[in-house]
Design an enzyme around this catalytic site. Structure first.
Site, short mmCIF file in Angstrom:
data_model
loop_
_atom_site.label_atom_id
_atom_site.label_comp_id
_atom_site.label_asym_id
_atom_site.label_seq_id
_atom_site.Cartn_x
_atom_site.Cartn_y
_atom_site.Cartn_z
N ASP A 117 0.86 -1.19 0.00
CA ASP A 117 0.00 0.00 0.00
C ASP A 117 0.89 1.23 0.00
O ASP A 117 2.13 1.13 0.03
CB ASP A 117 -0.98 0.00 1.20
CG ASP A 117 -2.29 0.73 0.86
OD1 ASP A 117 -2.24 1.94 0.54
OD2 ASP A 117 -3.36 0.10 0.91
N HIS B 186 -12.39 -0.87 -8.08
CA HIS B 186 -13.60 -0.05 -8.26
C HIS B 186 -13.33 1.45 -8.02
O HIS B 186 -14.16 2.28 -8.33
CB HIS B 186 -14.79 -0.57 -7.43
CG HIS B 186 -14.71 -0.30 -5.96
ND1 HIS B 186 -15.81 -0.38 -5.13
CD2 HIS B 186 -13.68 0.05 -5.16
CE1 HIS B 186 -15.45 -0.10 -3.90
NE2 HIS B 186 -14.16 0.16 -3.90
C1 LIG Z 1 -10.79 1.40 -0.97
S1 LIG Z 1 -9.31 1.08 -0.18
C2 LIG Z 1 -9.34 -0.68 -0.02
C3 LIG Z 1 -8.50 -1.16 1.11
C4 LIG Z 1 -8.55 -2.68 1.35
N1 LIG Z 1 -8.18 -3.46 0.21
C5 LIG Z 1 -9.93 -3.07 1.83
O1 LIG Z 1 -10.70 -3.66 1.10
O2 LIG Z 1 -10.25 -2.74 2.97
C6 LIG Z 1 -8.13 1.34 -1.48
C7 LIG Z 1 -6.70 1.13 -1.05
O3 LIG Z 1 -5.83 1.33 -2.16
C8 LIG Z 1 -4.67 1.99 -1.73
N2 LIG Z 1 -3.97 2.63 -2.85
C9 LIG Z 1 -4.36 3.71 -3.56
N3 LIG Z 1 -3.46 4.01 -4.50
C10 LIG Z 1 -2.47 3.07 -4.39
C11 LIG Z 1 -1.25 2.84 -5.11
N4 LIG Z 1 -0.89 3.63 -6.12
N5 LIG Z 1 -0.49 1.79 -4.74
C12 LIG Z 1 -0.86 0.99 -3.70
N6 LIG Z 1 -2.01 1.15 -3.00
C13 LIG Z 1 -2.80 2.19 -3.34
C14 LIG Z 1 -5.25 2.99 -0.74
O4 LIG Z 1 -4.26 3.55 0.11
C15 LIG Z 1 -6.26 2.13 0.00
O5 LIG Z 1 -5.69 1.47 1.11
O1 LIG Z 2 -15.35 6.90 -0.12
C1 LIG Z 2 -14.60 6.04 -0.62
C2 LIG Z 2 -13.36 6.36 -1.18
C3 LIG Z 2 -12.55 5.38 -1.71
C4 LIG Z 2 -11.26 5.67 -2.31
C5 LIG Z 2 -11.18 6.51 -3.38
C6 LIG Z 2 -9.95 6.75 -3.99
C7 LIG Z 2 -8.80 6.12 -3.51
O2 LIG Z 2 -7.58 6.34 -4.11
C8 LIG Z 2 -8.88 5.29 -2.42
C9 LIG Z 2 -10.11 5.06 -1.82
O3 LIG Z 2 -12.89 4.10 -1.71
C10 LIG Z 2 -14.08 3.74 -1.19
C11 LIG Z 2 -14.42 2.38 -1.21
O4 LIG Z 2 -13.59 1.49 -1.73
C12 LIG Z 2 -15.65 1.99 -0.69
O5 LIG Z 2 -15.97 0.68 -0.74
C13 LIG Z 2 -16.53 2.92 -0.15
C14 LIG Z 2 -16.21 4.25 -0.10
C15 LIG Z 2 -14.97 4.69 -0.62
#
Ligand SMILES: C[S@@+](CC[C@H](N)C(=O)[O-])C[C@H]1O[C@@H](n2cnc3c(N)ncnc32)[C@H](O)[C@@H]1O
Ligand SMILES: O=c1cc(-c2ccc(O)cc2)oc2c(O)c(O)ccc12
Length: 361
Positions: free
Chosen positions: A226, A264
């Protein structure tokens, strides 16, 4: 044409009026839910151990007598929505007394101390930072910003996260709650991890899912990739490591790549880049690796419940509002896999909102 003919029968017109009012007011349900979670009402009812009356709840919350009636109305609304249920109790002088009990939803998912608690997710998704962009949706359609989030806040979601660390951490916690639920399913899919000696969770956040998997499958070395600000200072173990990096650049090699609720967030072009990096990561091993994607799959065939279909469409709106991502149907997923150079995939729908998609080179 006569006005009354255009409008249809009175009955239809009043049903339509009710339908519009219902949708106008629908967010009251979301906000009442948030209020109940903020006040910790599910925990109070749980600790009470028997149906709780409104005076008992008011006393536990130390609500002023002038507001007891409002509390009763919020509880009535939430019981109507299925978050609580009313239960008849003993007779008193005024007749039979009613109390409130938890339903399965509030008992399993809305208590702060439940291992499957979604309370942080509820609070984060209903945070003003994520709700206020809705006020800018129409402006966004007429402006140059990519998202309504940017129209409202004047900066991208990522930049906002960088400038508001408290919100950023709150959102990380909210994502972790969801991963806790998904880990329960993956723990039951032993066959999916057979022969997988190493796994990288791409965009794995604070490692909730990877930690659960490394506990369930101790033979597997798990790595979470991450951004540096996400994985800094997280506790590691013999079988769980954190790597700070960028999934658009390189992903550490492993037998399997897991990627949950990340694709997504991104456009098709960005997803193809990420998937190509995933393919390179599993290509370096000779064990016939795979990519395991945990995401929603929009089903347009109308053979799933209205609630499930509607919730996926809401999630798609969320992605549209905050980033340039989207929820995808099977055809859209298949196109991404082919464009990123994969040859086949298998979809399993056992995760409620999410599906498990195994993708092979
Ligand atoms: C919506 S969250 C999902 C986190 C986790 N997989 C979950 O389902 O709980 C998206 C994740 O992608 C990471 N992310 C965004 N851009 C990234 C990059 N360029 N390289 C690695 N991770 C990244 C964010 O920091 C975040 O933790
Ligand atoms: O509210 C969010 C925002 C994110 C998100 C957007 C852009 C990034 O680079 C990282 C995270 O992702 C979400 C997500 O995955 C979700 O299930 C609900 C809300 C949001």
């Amino acid at each position: 044409m006569e006005l009354h003919q255009e409008l249809g029968s009175n009955d239809e017109m009043f049903q339509a009026q009710c339908y519009i009012y219902k949708h106008m007011y629908h967010y009251f349900e979301s906000m009442s839910l948030k209020c109940a979670v903020q006040l910790g009402i599910p925990d109070i009812i749980h600790k009470h151990g028997k149906p709780i009356t409104i005076p008992e709840l008011a006393s536990a919350l130390q609500v002023s007598p002038t507001k007891v009636n409002s509390l009763q109305r919020v509880m009535r609304m939430l019981a109507h929505s299925g978050f609580f249920a009313s239960a008849k109790m003993h007779e008193n002088q005024e007749g039979e007394e009613e109390g409130y009990i938890l339903t399965t939803t509030s008992s399993i998912l809305l208590r702060k101390d439940s291992p499957t608690s979604l309370t942080t997710t509820v609070l984060a998704m209903l945070d003003p930072a994520l709700i206020t962009p809705w006020f800018s949706l129409s402006d966004c359609f007429q402006g140059n910003e990519l998202t309504a989030f940017e129209t409202f806040h004047g900066m991208s979601f990522l930049e906002y996260g960088r400038q508001n660390l408290e919100f950023f951490n709150f959102l990380k916690e909210a994502m972790a709650c969801d991963s806790q639920l998904v880990s329960l399913i993956l723990k039951n899919h032993k066959e999916m991890f057979e022969g997988v000696a190493s796994l990288v969770d791409v965009g794995g956040g604070t490692g909730t899912l990877a930690r659960a998997l490394s506990d369930a499958y101790p033979h597997m070395k798990c790595t979470v990739l991450d951004l540096p600000q996400v994985v800094a200072d997280l506790p590691e173990s013999k079988s769980l490591k954190f790597v700070a990096g960028d999934m658009f650049q390189t992903i550490p090699s492993a037998d399997a790549v897991l990627i949950k609720s990340v694709l997504h967030n991104w456009s098709d072009e960005a997803c193809i880049k990420i998937l190509k990096r995933c393919r390179e990561a599993i290509g370096c091993t000779d064990r016939g690796g795979k990519v395991i994607i945990i995401e929603m799959v929009i089903n347009e065939k109308k053979d799933e419940s209205k609630q499930l279909a509607e919730t996926k469409l809401f999630a798609d709106m969320q992605m549209m509002l905050v980033c340039t991502g989207r929820e995808r149907n099977e055809k859209e997923w298949a196109r991404l896999f082919m464009d990123a150079g994969f040859s086949r995939y298998k979809m399993t729908t056992t995760c409620g909102l999410n599906s498990i998609i195994e993708v092979y080179p």
